[in-house]
Design a protein around this motif. Structure first.
Motif, mmCIF file in Angstrom:
data_model
loop_
_atom_site.group_PDB
_atom_site.id
_atom_site.type_symbol
_atom_site.label_atom_id
_atom_site.label_comp_id
_atom_site.label_asym_id
_atom_site.label_seq_id
_atom_site.Cartn_x
_atom_site.Cartn_y
_atom_site.Cartn_z
ATOM 1 N N HIS A 34 0.826 -1.213 0.000
ATOM 2 C CA HIS A 34 0.000 0.000 0.000
ATOM 3 C C HIS A 34 0.858 1.259 0.000
ATOM 4 O O HIS A 34 0.556 2.218 -0.715
ATOM 5 N N ALA A 35 1.911 1.273 0.793
ATOM 6 C CA ALA A 35 2.786 2.443 0.824
ATOM 7 C C ALA A 35 3.416 2.672 -0.551
ATOM 8 O O ALA A 35 3.547 3.816 -0.997
ATOM 9 N N ALA A 36 3.792 1.601 -1.236
ATOM 10 C CA ALA A 36 4.392 1.722 -2.561
ATOM 11 C C ALA A 36 3.368 2.142 -3.619
ATOM 12 O O ALA A 36 3.722 2.774 -4.615
ATOM 13 N N ARG A 37 2.109 1.806 -3.393
ATOM 14 C CA ARG A 37 1.053 2.214 -4.319
ATOM 15 C C ARG A 37 0.614 3.651 -4.093
ATOM 16 O O ARG A 37 -0.179 4.181 -4.855
ATOM 17 N N GLY A 38 1.071 4.267 -3.009
ATOM 18 C CA GLY A 38 0.690 5.638 -2.717
ATOM 19 C C GLY A 38 -0.359 5.770 -1.626
ATOM 20 O O GLY A 38 -0.701 6.874 -1.221
ATOM 21 N N ASN A 39 -0.880 4.668 -1.137
ATOM 22 C CA ASN A 39 -1.836 4.690 -0.026
ATOM 23 C C ASN A 39 -1.030 4.676 1.267
ATOM 24 O O ASN A 39 -0.923 3.665 1.953
ATOM 25 N N THR A 40 -0.434 5.824 1.574
ATOM 26 C CA THR A 40 0.497 5.880 2.699
ATOM 27 C C THR A 40 -0.193 5.697 4.039
ATOM 28 O O THR A 40 0.355 5.046 4.926
ATOM 29 N N ALA A 41 -1.400 6.232 4.196
ATOM 30 C CA ALA A 41 -2.110 6.071 5.476
ATOM 31 C C ALA A 41 -2.478 4.605 5.699
ATOM 32 O O ALA A 41 -2.265 4.056 6.784
ATOM 33 N N GLY A 42 -3.014 3.958 4.688
ATOM 34 C CA GLY A 42 -3.358 2.540 4.802
ATOM 35 C C GLY A 42 -2.124 1.678 4.979
ATOM 36 O O GLY A 42 -2.129 0.714 5.751
ATOM 37 N N GLY A 43 -1.064 2.019 4.267
ATOM 38 C CA GLY A 43 0.185 1.276 4.410
ATOM 39 C C GLY A 43 0.732 1.382 5.817
ATOM 40 O O GLY A 43 1.140 0.383 6.412
ATOM 41 N N ALA A 44 0.728 2.588 6.369
ATOM 42 C CA ALA A 44 1.227 2.791 7.736
ATOM 43 C C ALA A 44 0.398 2.001 8.737
ATOM 44 O O ALA A 44 0.938 1.358 9.645
ATOM 45 N N ARG A 45 -0.910 2.007 8.571
ATOM 46 C CA ARG A 45 -1.797 1.268 9.479
ATOM 47 C C ARG A 45 -1.493 -0.234 9.454
ATOM 48 O O ARG A 45 -1.399 -0.877 10.499
ATOM 49 N N LEU A 46 -1.322 -0.786 8.258
ATOM 50 C CA LEU A 46 -1.023 -2.217 8.146
ATOM 51 C C LEU A 46 0.368 -2.556 8.652
ATOM 52 O O LEU A 46 0.567 -3.614 9.257
ATOM 53 N N LEU A 47 1.331 -1.698 8.401
ATOM 54 C CA LEU A 47 2.681 -1.933 8.919
ATOM 55 C C LEU A 47 2.661 -1.978 10.445
ATOM 56 O O LEU A 47 3.275 -2.852 11.063
ATOM 57 N N ARG A 48 1.944 -1.048 11.070
ATOM 58 C CA ARG A 48 1.859 -1.037 12.539
ATOM 59 C C ARG A 48 1.113 -2.254 13.068
ATOM 60 O O ARG A 48 1.508 -2.856 14.070
ATOM 61 N N ARG A 49 0.034 -2.621 12.402
ATOM 62 C CA ARG A 49 -0.740 -3.790 12.824
ATOM 63 C C ARG A 49 0.110 -5.059 12.726
ATOM 64 O O ARG A 49 0.096 -5.900 13.624
ATOM 65 N N GLY A 50 0.860 -5.198 11.636
ATOM 66 C CA GLY A 50 1.733 -6.363 11.486
ATOM 67 C C GLY A 50 2.829 -6.385 12.529
ATOM 68 O O GLY A 50 3.151 -7.428 13.098
ATOM 69 N N ALA A 51 3.417 -5.214 12.791
ATOM 70 C CA ALA A 51 4.469 -5.129 13.813
ATOM 71 C C ALA A 51 3.916 -5.524 15.179
ATOM 72 O O ALA A 51 4.565 -6.275 15.925
ATOM 73 N N ASP A 52 2.722 -5.054 15.511
ATOM 74 C CA ASP A 52 2.106 -5.398 16.796
ATOM 75 C C ASP A 52 1.838 -6.897 16.899
ATOM 76 O O ASP A 52 2.055 -7.509 17.942
#
Length: 185
Positions: free
Chosen positions: A99-117
């Protein structure tokens, strides 16, 4: 893929489930029918954890995190329940990078944090990660740092000192690819 009149043009697999036959690019975005895309990851492949990690790392390094997510998804669906949080967390990291690479930075950040958690706190994640040589701490740190960078302050574009608007940070999937094991092998 099969299409019927009642599907209103929807593609179906051999079992009748809706499944798009459109080609996809390296980030998993659908392309027009007839366009040349990248080969899709086959679904439902049962791999050893070692094979899953090796294939996912290859795909991440190639800038194809969407496809790496498919490998992790197969691992969580075919692996033991005690490892589900680890594999799901890894899949979320790959989708967040997508998502971050596609330009959906907010969604990408949310998923990155969820995965890290999930990797940091999921039952059995630490034990499974250690058993497979996965650098869980390094991945959690990578994901949270990339999430912070990608999200910025939540704007979809930034304004420079002269007042000119610029798109928000869009990451390059290949150069931002994490090392699953912390090594370069």
């Amino acid at each position: 893929m099969n299409r019927t009149a009642s599907d209103r043009g929807r593609d179906r697999d051999e079992e009748g489930r809706a499944r798009s036959a459109r080609p996809r690019d390296g980030l998993g975005r659908p392309l027009p029918y007839g366009a040349e895309g990248v080969p899709r990851q086959p679904e439902g492949v049962v791999r050893t954890p070692e094979e899953s990690l090796r294939e996912a790392q290859r795909l991440l390094d190639a800038g194809m995190p969407f496809h790496a997510h498919e490998v992790f998804e197969d691992a969580w669906k075919s692996g033991p329940d005690s490892e589900r949080d680890l594999w799901q967390g890894l899949a979320q990291l790959a989708v967040g990078l997508t998502h971050a690479a596609r330009g959906n930075t907010a969604g990408g950040a949310r998923l990155l944090r969820r995965g890290a958690d999930r990797i940091a706190g999921g039952p059995g994640s630490a034990e499974a990660a250690a058993a497979y040589g996965i650098d869980a701490g390094g991945l959690v740190e990578w994901a949270r740092e990339l999430a912070d960078r990608a999200a910025g302050d939540g704007r979809t574009e930034e304004t420079d000192a002269a007042g000119a608007a610029h798109p928000a940070v869009v990451v390059d999937a290949a150069s931002e690819a994490p090392r699953l094991r912390g090594d370069r092998a």
